[in-house]
Scaffold this motif. Structure first.
Motif, PDB file in Angstrom:
ATOM      1  N   UNK A  17       0.823  -1.212   0.000  1.00  0.00           N
ATOM      2  CA  UNK A  17       0.000   0.000   0.000  1.00  0.00           C
ATOM      3  C   UNK A  17       0.855   1.259   0.000  1.00  0.00           C
ATOM      4  N   UNK A  18       1.914   1.276   0.780  1.00  0.00           N
ATOM      5  CA  UNK A  18       2.800   2.442   0.803  1.00  0.00           C
ATOM      6  C   UNK A  18       3.435   2.638  -0.570  1.00  0.00           C
ATOM      7  N   UNK A  19       3.877   1.564  -1.202  1.00  0.00           N
ATOM      8  CA  UNK A  19       4.480   1.671  -2.539  1.00  0.00           C
ATOM      9  C   UNK A  19       3.476   2.198  -3.557  1.00  0.00           C
ATOM     10  N   UNK A  20       2.224   1.762  -3.465  1.00  0.00           N
ATOM     11  CA  UNK A  20       1.189   2.235  -4.402  1.00  0.00           C
ATOM     12  C   UNK A  20       0.927   3.719  -4.202  1.00  0.00           C
ATOM     13  N   UNK A  21       0.854   4.154  -2.959  1.00  0.00           N
ATOM     14  CA  UNK A  21       0.603   5.570  -2.682  1.00  0.00           C
ATOM     15  C   UNK A  21       1.754   6.427  -3.197  1.00  0.00           C
ATOM     16  N   UNK A  22       2.982   5.983  -2.976  1.00  0.00           N
ATOM     17  CA  UNK A  22       4.144   6.731  -3.465  1.00  0.00           C
ATOM     18  C   UNK A  22       4.145   6.781  -4.984  1.00  0.00           C
ATOM     19  N   UNK A  23       3.791   5.677  -5.634  1.00  0.00           N
ATOM     20  CA  UNK A  23       3.769   5.639  -7.101  1.00  0.00           C
ATOM     21  C   UNK A  23       2.727   6.589  -7.679  1.00  0.00           C
ATOM     22  N   UNK A  24       1.630   6.781  -6.972  1.00  0.00           N
ATOM     23  CA  UNK A  24       0.581   7.686  -7.439  1.00  0.00           C
ATOM     24  C   UNK A  24       0.927   9.135  -7.116  1.00  0.00           C
ATOM     25  N   UNK A  25       1.482   9.385  -5.943  1.00  0.00           N
ATOM     26  CA  UNK A  25       1.725  10.755  -5.483  1.00  0.00           C
ATOM     27  C   UNK A  25       2.934  11.407  -6.156  1.00  0.00           C
ATOM     28  N   UNK A  26       3.938  10.637  -6.526  1.00  0.00           N
ATOM     29  CA  UNK A  26       5.163  11.213  -7.081  1.00  0.00           C
ATOM     30  C   UNK A  26       4.926  12.038  -8.351  1.00  0.00           C
TER      31      UNK A  26
END
Length: 65
Positions: A17-26
């Motif tokens: 979940x953290x990786x998905x959020x970072x991938x979307x937010x970057x």
């Protein structure tokens, strides 16, 4: 043993979940930074940003592309 397995599964889910959020937010944050930089360059040159996204000074833009 079941508790340890459950905790390991929760850790994996949290990391995903953290990786998905970072991938979307970057990309969103990067785009906002580029736009802010373009607007500041226009204003530092003595211009202002018009409604169409162009700087009042020729050759500058208010959209970071």
């Amino acid at each position: 043993m079941k508790e340890a397995t459950g905790e390991a599964n929760m850790t994996v889910v949290t990391i995903i979940l953290i990786a998905a959020i970072v991938a979307i937010a970057t990309p969103i944050v990067t785009s906002m930074m580029k736009n802010t930089q373009a607007k500041s360059e226009c204003m530092n040159a003595g211009g202002y940003c018009q409604d169409n996204g162009q700087c009042s000074i020729q050759g500058l833009s208010c959209k970071g592309q």
